[in-house]
Design an enzyme around this catalytic site. Structure first.
Site, PDB file in Angstrom:
ATOM      1  CG  ASP A   1      -0.447  -0.064   2.363  1.00  0.00           C
ATOM      2  OD1 ASP A   1       0.737  -0.812   2.987  1.00  0.00           O
ATOM      3  OD2 ASP A   1      -0.796   1.030   3.608  1.00  0.00           O
TER       4      ASP A   1
ATOM      5  CD  GLU B   1       4.048   0.804   7.194  1.00  0.00           C
ATOM      6  OE1 GLU B   1       4.490   1.620   7.939  1.00  0.00           O
ATOM      7  OE2 GLU B   1       3.447   1.879   6.023  1.00  0.00           O
TER       8      GLU B   1
END
Length: 451
Positions: free
Chosen positions: A92, A156
């Site tokens: 991500d 994250e």
């Protein structure tokens, strides 16, 4: 780089790595599904899963984590009786901010001036590619001498804790003798660095309400309490005159012991404008690695374009507080909330809401894995000695892993050196750093197996 078969293999694989990174960067995998389609993150997760399968990983799975995102897991069996190493990265990315401000499109990997530009190129899709390069180099030169687990996280950057909670519910999944977190970076390009401390982070949303609705500033301004003005006063209370963070009850006067950060170099790395001073006191390393730091991430208020002459009835902000090792993030969050509430003026109504947090981290640098990594980096970076540095950012999973597996050794390396401009416009990765760190990781796995 001195000639050795692993380094030669990595160099030969670099064009393939660039093509793969381009494919991965093309996914707009921001784990904020109010801004970007969830299908983009799912596509990136499936790409990582397919890449692991192609490298003969078994038990490859796209895991649905409790925060509604996905993490990718796989295991590559090594020789019987070998140690187990967990390799971590996340797919991500941060939002691209103003896409028009990018020199080239953020989700198209573009080579320019010897670097590869694109959102996530360094943080941390490049980390996924680094792990793949290291493993391919070992497979081509005698095989991978340890059991390898790979976990690629899907949220994250959002700090929503999906993988942490999943790991707590399935503690056997990520168990390993050593964990390599590929989400840090060298102190500067060409200087091999292991990150030994991370600041934790807490996020708090604050809203101030003063009126039932906006009022004409000519008719009511001067007596009607302005919610935006109240919010500005509250946010200003979070800093001393020199810019130091001042949260009531949070005053750890800690210092950094280790690699120092030259102030002139920091100004250059941070691109501080001429004549503008740095904030805070103490050394730069103290300020960014060892002390709390507050940042106002966003404010909801009328934009300048289209603004009307009104006294604002409501205003809100999102506040981040970075906390160093030795400070509990949950306690810091409570102190931040209490401070915001206590400093709200005029009896205005204030509500605070914690929206995410991660604990700080400190590694045990005396472990054998650190020597194995130092030896590997000496080969990958001829003439250089591995350095220890801190990082102001947070990787919440580190503390979860340290708690679940207290005997595991944890090392943090990665591609996010200062020139990478992670989280900013025109993020990029140095292909030379990708090459050298892939060699270092491969040699580390070999050294660690033999130790």
């Amino acid at each position: 780089m001195s000639s050795n078969p692993v380094a030669e293999t990595v160099a030969a694989l670099l064009p393939r790595a660039q093509a793969e990174l381009a494919e991965l960067v093309a996914f707009k995998s921001v784990a904020d599904f109010a801004q970007f389609p969830k299908s983009e993150s799912e596509g990136a997760a499936n790409w990582v899963a397919d890449a692991l399968r192609a490298e003969d990983f078994v038990d490859v799975a796209v895991l649905d984590t409790p925060d509604g995102t996905q993490s990718v897991y796989g295991c590559l069996p090594g020789p019987e009786g070998a140690r187990t190493v967990l390799l971590y990265a996340h797919y991500d990315v941060q939002p691209p901010l103003d896409e028009s401000a990018w020199t080239t499109p953020p989700f198209e990997l573009t080579e320019r001036d010897g670097r590869w530009y694109g959102r996530g190129a360094a943080d941390c899709k490049g980390g996924v590619i680094m792990h793949l390069l290291a493993l391919r180099a070992l497979k081509a030169n005698g095989g991978v001498p340890v059991h390898v687990k790979v976990i690629a996280e899907g949220s994250e950057e959002m700090g929503t804790g999906g993988l942490e909670r999943y790991a707590e519910q399935h503690p056997e999944l990520l168990e390993a003798d050593t964990i390599v977190i590929g989400d840090a970076g060298n102190f500067r390009v060409g200087l091999p660095t292991v990150t030994t401390t991370l600041r934790g982070m807490t996020l708090v949303r604050v809203q101030i309400d003063t009126l039932q609705g906006n009022l004409h500033s000519g008719q009511f301004g001067g007596a009607a309490p302005d919610a935006l003005a109240a919010l500005i006063r509250v946010l200003d209370s979070l800093r001393a005159a020199d810019g130091s963070t001042t949260v009531d009850g949070l005053a750890p006067e800690t210092g950094w012991e280790g690699l120092e950060y030259d102030e002139g170099q920091f100004r250059k790395d941070a691109k501080v404008l001429d004549g503008v001073g740095l904030i805070g006191d103490g050394s730069v390393a103290d300020r960014i690695w060892a002390r709390p730091a507050v940042t106002v991430l966003g404010i909801d208020c009328p934009p300048v374009v289209g603004a009307t002459p009104s006294v604002q009835a409501s205003a809100r902000a999102l506040v981040s507080l970075r906390v160093p090792p030795g400070v509990d993030a949950a306690e810091a969050s409570k102190l931040l909330q209490a401070h915001l509430e206590a400093h709200t003026p005029w009896g205005a109504r204030v509500t605070t809401e914690p929206v995410g947090q991660g604990q700080p981290f400190r590694a045990d640098t005396s472990s054998p894995a650190y020597q194995a990594m130092a030896d590997a980096m000496a080969v990958a970076y001829p003439g250089e000695t591995m350095q220890y540095a801190g990082q102001g950012g947070s990787i919440p999973l580190c503390n979860t892993l340290a708690s679940l597996y207290p005997q595991a050794e944890i090392l943090l390396i990665g591609l996010s050196e200062p020139e990478a401009q992670i989280h900013a416009v025109d993020e990029s990765v140095s292909p030379e750093e990708l090459e050298r760190l892939s060699v270092a990781e491969a040699l580390f796995l070999r050294n660690y197996a033999a130790g």
